[in-house]
Every structure is written in structure tokens, then in C-alpha cells.
Scaffold this active site. Structure first.
Site, PDB file in Angstrom:
ATOM      1  N   ALA A  61       3.965  -2.437   4.111  1.00 45.10           N
ATOM      2  CA  ALA A  61       5.394  -2.702   4.291  1.00 45.10           C
ATOM      3  C   ALA A  61       6.057  -2.800   2.917  1.00 45.10           C
ATOM      4  O   ALA A  61       5.428  -3.213   1.944  1.00 45.10           O
ATOM      5  CB  ALA A  61       5.570  -4.016   5.045  1.00 45.10           C
ATOM      6  N   GLY A 102       0.495  -2.730   6.080  1.00 38.49           N
ATOM      7  CA  GLY A 102       1.105  -1.859   7.075  1.00 38.49           C
ATOM      8  C   GLY A 102       0.588  -0.430   6.979  1.00 38.49           C
ATOM      9  O   GLY A 102       0.560   0.296   7.974  1.00 38.49           O
ATOM     10  N   GLU A 105      -2.486  -0.426   8.931  1.00 35.22           N
ATOM     11  CA  GLU A 105      -2.116  -0.605  10.350  1.00 35.22           C
ATOM     12  C   GLU A 105      -1.597   0.703  10.948  1.00 35.22           C
ATOM     13  O   GLU A 105      -1.869   1.035  12.096  1.00 35.22           O
ATOM     14  CB  GLU A 105      -1.063  -1.709  10.469  1.00 35.22           C
ATOM     15  N   GLU A 125      -2.052  -8.945   3.297  1.00 35.68           N
ATOM     16  CA  GLU A 125      -0.859  -9.759   3.597  1.00 35.68           C
ATOM     17  C   GLU A 125      -1.043 -11.237   3.280  1.00 35.68           C
ATOM     18  O   GLU A 125      -0.114 -11.922   2.861  1.00 35.68           O
ATOM     19  CB  GLU A 125      -0.479  -9.605   5.081  1.00 35.68           C
TER      20      GLU A 125
HETATM   21  N1  3HC Z   1       6.176  -2.638  -1.254  1.00 39.64           N
HETATM   22  C1  3HC Z   1       7.030  -2.345  -2.243  1.00 39.64           C
HETATM   23  N2  3HC Z   1       6.668  -2.137  -3.518  1.00 39.64           N
HETATM   24  C2  3HC Z   1       5.373  -2.221  -3.805  1.00 39.64           C
HETATM   25  C3  3HC Z   1       4.409  -2.515  -2.811  1.00 39.64           C
HETATM   26  C4  3HC Z   1       4.862  -2.712  -1.487  1.00 39.64           C
HETATM   27  N3  3HC Z   1       4.018  -2.977  -0.482  1.00 39.64           N
HETATM   28  N4  3HC Z   1       3.199  -2.544  -3.401  1.00 39.64           N
HETATM   29  C5  3HC Z   1       3.399  -2.274  -4.704  1.00 39.64           C
HETATM   30  N5  3HC Z   1       4.707  -2.076  -4.942  1.00 39.64           N
HETATM   31  C6  3HC Z   1       5.334  -1.711  -6.216  1.00 39.64           C
HETATM   32  C7  3HC Z   1       5.162  -2.789  -7.268  1.00 39.64           C
HETATM   33  O1  3HC Z   1       6.178  -3.766  -7.154  1.00 39.64           O
HETATM   34  C8  3HC Z   1       5.278  -1.986  -8.541  1.00 39.64           C
HETATM   35  O2  3HC Z   1       6.644  -1.725  -8.744  1.00 39.64           O
HETATM   36  P1  3HC Z   1       7.255  -1.570 -10.202  1.00 39.64           P
HETATM   37  O3  3HC Z   1       6.547  -0.434 -10.830  1.00 39.64           O
HETATM   38  O4  3HC Z   1       8.695  -1.363  -9.938  1.00 39.64           O
HETATM   39  O5  3HC Z   1       6.969  -2.878 -10.872  1.00 39.64           O
HETATM   40  C9  3HC Z   1       4.605  -0.682  -8.188  1.00 39.64           C
HETATM   41  O6  3HC Z   1       4.601  -0.626  -6.752  1.00 39.64           O
HETATM   42  C10 3HC Z   1       3.191  -0.538  -8.687  1.00 39.64           C
HETATM   43  O7  3HC Z   1       2.457  -1.677  -8.298  1.00 39.64           O
HETATM   44  P2  3HC Z   1       1.251  -2.233  -9.193  1.00 39.64           P
HETATM   45  O8  3HC Z   1       1.688  -2.418 -10.601  1.00 39.64           O
HETATM   46  O9  3HC Z   1       0.698  -3.404  -8.456  1.00 39.64           O
HETATM   47  O10 3HC Z   1       0.255  -0.980  -9.127  1.00 39.64           O
HETATM   48  P3  3HC Z   1      -1.296  -0.925  -8.935  1.00 39.64           P
HETATM   49  O11 3HC Z   1      -1.666   0.494  -8.935  1.00 39.64           O
HETATM   50  O12 3HC Z   1      -1.967  -1.876  -9.887  1.00 39.64           O
HETATM   51  O13 3HC Z   1      -1.596  -1.515  -7.468  1.00 39.64           O
HETATM   52  C11 3HC Z   1      -1.332  -1.776  -5.115  1.00 39.64           C
HETATM   53  C12 3HC Z   1      -1.125  -0.854  -6.321  1.00 39.64           C
HETATM   54  C13 3HC Z   1      -2.814  -2.010  -4.896  1.00 39.64           C
HETATM   55  C14 3HC Z   1      -0.708  -1.140  -3.898  1.00 39.64           C
HETATM   56  C15 3HC Z   1      -0.691  -3.154  -5.401  1.00 39.64           C
HETATM   57  O14 3HC Z   1       0.642  -2.932  -5.817  1.00 39.64           O
HETATM   58  C16 3HC Z   1      -0.638  -4.087  -4.243  1.00 39.64           C
HETATM   59  O15 3HC Z   1      -1.587  -4.804  -4.009  1.00 39.64           O
HETATM   60  N6  3HC Z   1       0.493  -4.135  -3.553  1.00 39.64           N
HETATM   61  C17 3HC Z   1       0.720  -5.051  -2.476  1.00 39.64           C
HETATM   62  C18 3HC Z   1       0.190  -4.483  -1.212  1.00 39.64           C
HETATM   63  C19 3HC Z   1       0.500  -5.399  -0.090  1.00 39.64           C
HETATM   64  O16 3HC Z   1       0.487  -6.603  -0.194  1.00 39.64           O
HETATM   65  N7  3HC Z   1       0.780  -4.820   1.069  1.00 39.64           N
HETATM   66  C20 3HC Z   1       1.061  -5.555   2.250  1.00 39.64           C
HETATM   67  C21 3HC Z   1       2.512  -5.657   2.394  1.00 39.64           C
HETATM   68  S1  3HC Z   1       2.937  -6.705   3.738  1.00 39.64           S
HETATM   69  C22 3HC Z   1       2.724  -5.730   5.095  1.00 39.64           C
HETATM   70  O17 3HC Z   1       2.276  -4.633   5.014  1.00 39.64           O
HETATM   71  C23 3HC Z   1       3.183  -6.365   6.356  1.00 39.64           C
HETATM   72  C24 3HC Z   1       2.723  -5.604   7.528  1.00 39.64           C
HETATM   73  O18 3HC Z   1       1.506  -6.117   7.961  1.00 39.64           O
HETATM   74  C25 3HC Z   1       3.694  -5.669   8.640  1.00 39.64           C
END
Ligand code: 3HC
Ligand code: NAI
Length: 692
Positions: A61, A102, A105, A125
Site C-alpha cells: 500500500a 499489499g 496480498e 505491516e
Molecule cells: N509506499 C510508498 N512509498 C514507499 C513505500 C510504500 N509502501 N515503500 C517504500 N516507499 C518509498 C520510500 O519512502 C522511499 O521514498 P523516497 O525515495 O522518496 O525517500 C523509496 O520508496 C525507496 O525506499 P527505501 O529507501 O526504503 O528503498 P529500499 O530499496 O531500501 O527498500 C522497500 C525498499 C523494501 C520496499 C522498503 O522501502 C520498505 O520496506 N518499504 C515499506 C514496505 C511496507 O511496509 N509495505 C507495507 C505497506 S502497508 C500495506 O501494504 C497495507 C496493506 O496490507 C493493506
């Protein structure tokens, strides 16, 4: 719409295209949804492949959209998944690089999944204080088993796709060209019916009650201040005990509850703050960086040894210089002992141990440093000593080498002035123990060149540190704030508290350690030394004398076996000390302060708001680039509770007007001047605004 659509032969390919990680924002969701409808309407199409452009299948997400109307805009992720699952043509997820949250998922909603080896699979998450909200807790246990799924969901940690290759998660692993492999797979299964759905898979689990009882005990103990992990267990249990749709409802309700919690908001704030900290407005990301292939450290004491280890851990050869052989041997022996401990605990292989020790060389001669790309000075905290070292470094180091100082209080501009190349000088303030603590304050001097700053920020990332930029001032961001916190803690002792009460309140709030236990660990003599300088330089700044009296008793902390507390040999437990408590009570009498019962709320507010007010000055003076940088410093460097989001975020959650009102109350007590709100704080509070 952030998804591309293309038909290859008889297979429609939908490619999510929302850089950097194909976050499932509204535009991407709409793009996938429309793509599926288009493919279903096209008679020539027999199957659909869903994949992601660039560096991810999907990172999940779009967390930047959380708490904005776009999160709720249709189609929701659940609707997209439903459209895929119900599609009359097979949908194949072609997973690579990252399939998280997501994103995973979405893949679980597809009829088939193929993956490239190395893809990182996770439901992270929980790290944002949430749980998977689009069926992850219901579908993942059905394909990888309850135990594996539960571990993945409560830890949020990624698992490489190949480790899951034998589970029902993946139908095929594809080495080489993923899209070509996915297209071939789609052609193979195009005619197969019925279309398999994860929701229909039966879950098997022996001894369910015992399993979830044990899971709750373990997860509950580890989760402490966070509600999400136990909710994850509830949802996985629902997957086992309830029909699919009912389990989905349990998950949905838990997600909607968690997304509103302060803990989740704090974790999301932390996630973005950490990434924001790496950005410097006037130093664009494409600023050229100087190559760093070799490093040097001057001084192999407490900090120098740890700093050298950081380089060795990242595979960068590092030469360490000391004043004499004895000091050098001592420093290197400590480094070896640290690595030996990791070896014994199984955290390091013998091969890595040898490799890392082999990357650290000791020397007594500056000649051996001259070719290093960066040198970090970590000698005694005295300007005279720093002057000698930097003059020498200026003489010997090759042109273009970065000259960094690990000073924790001294003026980096003055240090730069000892050289003929102040543009190459910068502060790198590591925290102790430097091989463990992830924070580095990168101190930008008046003349520090932009490429030097950009290089050091990138280097910090390479050696796995979290770097935050600070301007030059006494104590930089973190220690300048902690000084006000420590002053208030001292005043509280004079007014009626004992160390154990203050520490208990701060530890209940969530600090790893209260101020007095912290002092005993770090060494009370460090503050004593700094205060002596302050007494001479800033006589109008008032401190409680209790800390000086403590040091005069020889109680420097754990290292002397006694500090604010008593210690027993080989035992780090802090036992309240009668001698210290008597000293405190006597001191109150001597200065004519009548001791009173101080409430826990007052202790908490006085310590935390002391941090907040100083931080407001620091922001206004532009010593910190942004409020969230201060939160990162406090969480990573000072044990501020993560679930509170850092001092600035916490003050925002309390409400700045309330913070100012409390300060006005304390202004009526002793040292009223202390509580004058910083102009920025007063202004924001007046305008009903927040720091973050
Ligand atoms: N949404 C929006 N932006 C995101 C994102 C996301 N899910 N994940 C990463 N980004 C953005 C970061 O903010 C960053 O932005 P910036 O360059 O403007 O600062 C850019 O992507 C790169 O991120 P990283 O520096 O962390 O890059 P890496 O390559 O080191 O890591 C990653 C990539 C493993 C995807 C890491 O960013 C990460 O762990 N992201 C979070 C993933 C996450 O938590 N997903 C779950 C979201 S909640 C969800 O899905 C709810 C659902 O169940 C309904
Ligand atoms: P330390 O006293 O443990 O080590 C200093 C080392 O420098 C000693 O081994 C000494 O022999 C060596 N040294 C002194 N003069 C030298 C010279 N001219 N050339 C080469 N080596 C020389 O000190 P520590 O604690 O490691 O501190 C070093 C620096 O790091 C100081 O500036 C301090 O303020 C800063 N710092 C310390 C922290 C801590 O918690 N100890 C935390 C963050 C910064």
C-alpha cells in the site's frame, strides 16, 4: 493510471508502474483494475500476467496516502484483489525483487504465482504498527502453513522467495527472464479449470489451542508497547478457526482500529523521517561523491576502535593511529575482543572474523594514513589536542581526503580552521558504543563542501548508520537537548525526588533507561568535565550541584562500581544507594529548599518538555534541518520510546498549546526562566500548528 497494459500473443500483461517501489496508490489500483477489465473483455486474451516495473513487484500500500482521502478512494485494494480472484481468465503474478504488504496480498489474490529467485517476500505491516489489511493474514497461512505465516506476519521480516519455493505460495521459480517464463507458464495453464483460489485451500494445524497460547505468550512479551503484533495473532487464529469471509472481517476490523493508533502513526512517522533525514535541501541527490575505498582513524580509545570496526564490517580497510604502542595494542585488543564475542555467540563466522580483523591495521606513523580517502579523528576532547592532530593531518593527507572529527562538543569550524582546507573538514559524531549504535550526527561546518557532505552521508549509509545533519553549536542537536533534560533531572532531585523515582517514571514512559541509570552507564565524570568548562564560560547557567557532589564522592557510575546507585561486582542491577540519597536530602537542606512530593506527571513533563523547548530553539536556529530529524536522533541515539514517535512527534500528540500551558505552570516554580517557551514553540502553539 500507474499501470501499463500490453497484449503479448494471447496473454495480457499488466505492469504496475509507480516508481520507486510500485506502491499501491489510488492510480496504481485503478490501473490494475482497468487492466483486468480490459483483458476480460478482449476475446483474444486467454490469460493475464501481473508484474511490476523497475525495482519491485510491489512494496505494498502507498503509505504516503495513509490518512488521506485517496486511501479510501475506490477501487480499494480489496476490490482489486476480488476482481482478480473472480476473473474468469487465469491471472498469474510474476513476482520479483520485492513483494511486500499489499503487494504480496495482491499476488495471493492471483490464481497462480511465479517468482524470480531472490525476491524478498514479506508482510511488513507490523513494522508500521499495522497488520496486513487486504487478506494477508487469511491467505498466507493457507499457502505457507500457519507457523511460517505467523512468524512472517508478527516479525514483518522478509523471506527470500527460494526459501518458500516448496510451499503452495509459488507455482514455479523462474531463473532468467521472468516475463518470458511467466508468459510461457500462462500459456501452459490458460485452459485449466477450475481456477485455483487461495481462499479455498484448507488450513491444517494440530493442537491449535496450545499453538496460539504459546504464540501469544512469546509475541506479547516481545511486543510490549505495541498493540499490532497480538492483533496479528488474533487474525491468524481467525484464519484457522473461521470461514474465510469471517476471518477477513476480523482482519479488516483490526486493521481499521490499528491505523488510528498513535503507535502506528509514530512508526509511520519514523519510517518517513528516517528516509527524510538522508535528504539535504541544498545538496541534491546527484551531487558527485568522492570515492571512499580506504579509511583511517586517529585514536583507538572507546570511540576510535568502534568506528574502525564499522569500516571493517563494511569491507573498507582502515588504519588506526595511536600515540604509543601500548595504547595501540590496548585499542586493537578491545576490537579483537568485541569480534571474539560475536564469534562466540555465533553472530560472526570464523571467515568473517579473520576478514574483518585483517582489514584493521594499527600504526604509530602518520605516513601510513596519508593515502586514506577519509580520516576520522577520535582523540581526547580537548581543543589543543585536536589542533595538533588536524595540523598534522593537513600536512600529510593527500589532496581531496575528507578530514572528519568525532568531537561531541567542540566547535567544528574552529577545528576546520586549523587546516588550510576547511572545505574538506566535517564532524561525524558517532554514539557509544560506535560499533553498535546506529546514529551519526553529521556536523556541517560553515565551510564544509557539498560533495564532502554528500560523500559522508552516503558513506554512513554504506556502513549501515543512520546519519542526521546538524549545524555547529555546543553539543550539536542531541547533546544540546540532553543537557536541558539533565538539568531538570538535577533540579527535581533538589526539590524532592530520588533517582529511582525519576528513572522509574521515564522508564514507564518507555525510555530504555532513566537519566540517572543512563549517567551511571555513560560515566558521570563526562558531564562533570563538561560542566566545569561551562561554569567558567557561562556562569549564569545554573545546574543542580548534586551531580558534582556525586562525582566528588568518586561515584562515576558502573565503571567505579558506584554512581547514583550502588552496584555489585558482575551485576549491572542498580540498587538504590543510601549514601547518595542522604547526600541529596542534605543538599536540599543546605540550599534551603523544602522537599516536597513531586508527582510522576510533573517529572515526565519537566524532562520531556525541557527537550522539546531546546529543540524548538535548535530548529529556529536551523541547526536541525527539520523536526523529524530531531525525532530520529532521539529514538536512535538516546533511547526515546519509538512508540511515542520522538520528542517532537510526542509534543504534537500532546498538543503544543498544552505543552506551553504546562511550561507556564512550571515557570511559576524554581528556575522559572528555564520555562520561557522558545519563540517557535510559542508561535506554533498560538497558531494551533504542529512541529511534524
Ligand atoms: N509506499 C510508498 N512509498 C514507499 C513505500 C510504500 N509502501 N515503500 C517504500 N516507499 C518509498 C520510500 O519512502 C522511499 O521514498 P523516497 O525515495 O522518496 O525517500 C523509496 O520508496 C525507496 O525506499 P527505501 O529507501 O526504503 O528503498 P529500499 O530499496 O531500501 O527498500 C522497500 C525498499 C523494501 C520496499 C522498503 O522501502 C520498505 O520496506 N518499504 C515499506 C514496505 C511496507 O511496509 N509495505 C507495507 C505497506 S502497508 C500495506 O501494504 C497495507 C496493506 O496490507 C493493506
Ligand atoms: P578515549 O579517551 O577513550 O580515547 C582517546 C584515544 O585517543 C586514547 O586512546 C588516546 O591515547 C588517543 N590519543 C590522544 N591523543 C592522541 C593523538 N595526538 N594522536 C593519536 N591518538 C591520540 O576517548 P573517547 O571516549 O574515545 O573519545 C574520543 C572522541 O570522541 C572525543 O572527541 C569525544 O568527545 C568523542 N566522543 C566520545 C563519546 C563517548 O561516549 N566516549 C561519544 C561520542 C563522541
Amino acid at each position: 493510471m500507474s499501470a501499463d497494459y500490453e497484449v503479448k500473443g494471447v496473454v495480457a500483461v499488466i505492469t504496475m508502474n509507480n516508481p520507486p517501489v510500485n506502491g499501491l496508490g489510488h492510480a496504481t489500483r485503478s490501473g490494475i483494475f482497468a487492466g483486468v477489465q480490459k483483458a476480460l473483455a478482449d476475446e483474444a486474451v486467454t490469460a493475464i500476467v501481473l508484474t511490476g516495473a523497475g525495482r519491485a513487484f510491489s512494496g505494498g500500500a502507498d503509505i504516503k496516502e495513509f490518512n488521506t482521502p485517496k486511501t479510501f478512494a475506490e477501487p480499494h485494494l480489496l476490490q482489486v484483489i476480488e476482481a482478480i480472484e473472480k476473473a474468469a481468465k487465469p491471472v498469474v503474478a510474476a513476482v520479483h525483487s520485492v513483494a511486500m504488504g499489499g503487494g504480496l496480498e495482491l499476488a495471493l489474490g492471483c490464481h497462480y504465482r511465479v517468482a524470480a529467485p531472490g525476491a524478498q517476500i514479506a508482510l511488513p505491516e507490523v513494522k508500521l504498527g499495522l497488520l496486513p489489511g487486504a487478506g494477508g493474514t487469511q491467505r498466507l497461512p493457507r499457502v505457507v502453513g500457519v507457523e511460517t505465516a505467523l512468524t512472517m506476519i508478527v516479525t514483518g521480516n522478509p523471506v527470500p522467495a527460494e526459501k518458500l519455493a516448496e510451499t503452495k505460495l509459488f507455482d514455479r521459480m523462474i531463473a532468467g527472464d521472468l516475463l518470458a517464463g511467466a508468459l510461457a507458464f500462462a500459456a501452459e495453464i490458460a485452459a485449466r479449470r477450475p481456477l485455483p483460489k487461495v481462499r479455498d485451500v484448507k488450513i491444517e494445524l494440530a493442537d491449535r489451542e496450545a499453538f496460539f497460547k504459546a504464540a501469544r505468550a512469546t509475541v506479547g512479551a516481545a511486543a510490549k508497547h505495541f498493540p499490532a503484533p497480538l492483533k496479528c495473532v488474533d487474525c491468524v487464529e481467525a484464519a484457522v478457526t473461521l470461514p474465510f469471509e469471517e476471518g477477513m472481517k476480523v482482519e479488516r476490523d483490526a486493521f481499521l482500529m490499528l491505523v488510528q493508533t498513535t503507535e502506528s502513526k509514530a512508526l509511520r512517522h519514523y519510517f518517513f523521517s528516517e528516509r527524510a533525514a538522508a535528504k539535504i535541501p541544498d545538496v541534491p541527490e546527484d551531487t558527485p561523491k568522492r570515492p571512499i575505498a580506504t579509511a583511517a582513524v586517529v585514536g583507538a580509545g572507546t570511540m576510535g576502535g568502534g568506528i574502525a570496526m564499522n569500516f571493517a564490517n563494511a569491507g573498507i580497510p582502515v588504519t588506526v593511529l595511536e600515540v604509543n604502542q601500548e595504547a595501540l595494542d590496548r585499542g586493537l585488543a578491545t576490537v579483537r575482543k568485541n569480534y571474539e564475542n560475536s564469534l562466540k555467540k555465533g553472530r560472526l563466522t570464523q571467515e568473517k572474523f579473520d576478514q574483518r580483523m585483517g582489514l584493521i591495521l594499527g600504526t604509530l606513523s602518520y605516513e601510513r594514513l596519508k593515502d586514506a580517502d577519509i580520516v576520522i579523528e577520535a582523540v581526547f576532547e580537548e581543543m589543543g589536542v585536536k589542533e595538533k592532530v588536524f595540523k598534522k593531518l593537513d600536512e600529510v593527507m593527500k589532496p581531496g581526503a575528507i578530514l572528519a572529527s568525532n568531537t561531541s562538543t567542540l566547535d567544528v569550524n574552529r577545528i576546520a580552521g586549523f587546516t588550510r582546507r576547511p572545505e574538506d573538514v566535517i564532524g561525524t559524531h558517532f554514539f557509544s558504543p560506535a560499533n553498535v549504535m546506529r546514529l551519526v550526527e553529521v556536523v556541517r561546518g560553515e565551510k564544509t563542501a557539498k560533495d564532502v557532505l554528500a560523500t559522508v552521508m552516503a558513506l554512513a549509509k554504506k556502513i549501515r548508520k543512520i546519519a542526521v545533519v546538524s549545524g555547529v553549536c555546543d553539543g550539536f542537536i542531541g547533546n544540546r537537548m540532553i543537557e536541558q533534560y539533565a538539568r531538570q533531572a538535577g533540579f527535581l532531585l533538589e526539590e524532592g525526588c530520588l533517582p529511582e523515582q525519576v528513572d522509574r517514571v521515564m522508564e514507564e514512559f518507555g525510555f530504555a533507561m532513566g537519566p540517572f541509570r543512563m549517567g551511571d552507564l555513560a560515566g558521570n565524570d563526562v558531564g562533570w568535565y563538561i560542566r566545569k568548562r561551562r561554569y567558567a564560560e557561562q556562569p549564569d547557567v545554573i545546574y543542580s550541584k548534586t551531580a558534582d557532589l556525586l562525582c566528588e564522592m568518586g561515584r562515576f557510575g558502573q565503571k567505579t562500581g558506584a554512581g547514583w546507585y550502588d552496584y555489585k561486582p558482575g551485576d549491572r542491577t542498580a540498587y538504590p544507594s543510601e549514601a547518595v540519597n542522604t547526600m541529596i536530602v542534605n543538599h536540599s537542606r543546605e540550599i534551603g529548599v523544602e522537599r516536597r512530593a513531586v508527582g510522576d506527571q510533573e517529572i515526565l513533563e519537566r524532562l520531556v518538555y525541557a527537550l522539546v523547548n531546546e529543540a524548538a530553539y535548535i530548529l529556529e536556529e536551523k541547526i536541525a534541518q527539520r523536526a523529524s530529524d530531531i525525532d530520529i536522533i532521539y529514538i536512535t541515539g538516546y533511547g526515546f520510546p519509538l512508540h511515542r514517535g520522538g520528542p517532537m512527534f510526542y509534543a504534537d500528540t500532546v498538543g503544543l498549546a498544552q505543552v506551553v500551558a504546562a511550561m507556564e505552570r512550571y515557570a511559576k516554580g524554581r528556575h522559572g526562566r528555564f520555562w520561557k517557551p522558545a519563540p517557535l514553540l510559542a508561535r506554533l502553539a498560538g497558531e494551533g500548528k504542529t512541529f511534524t
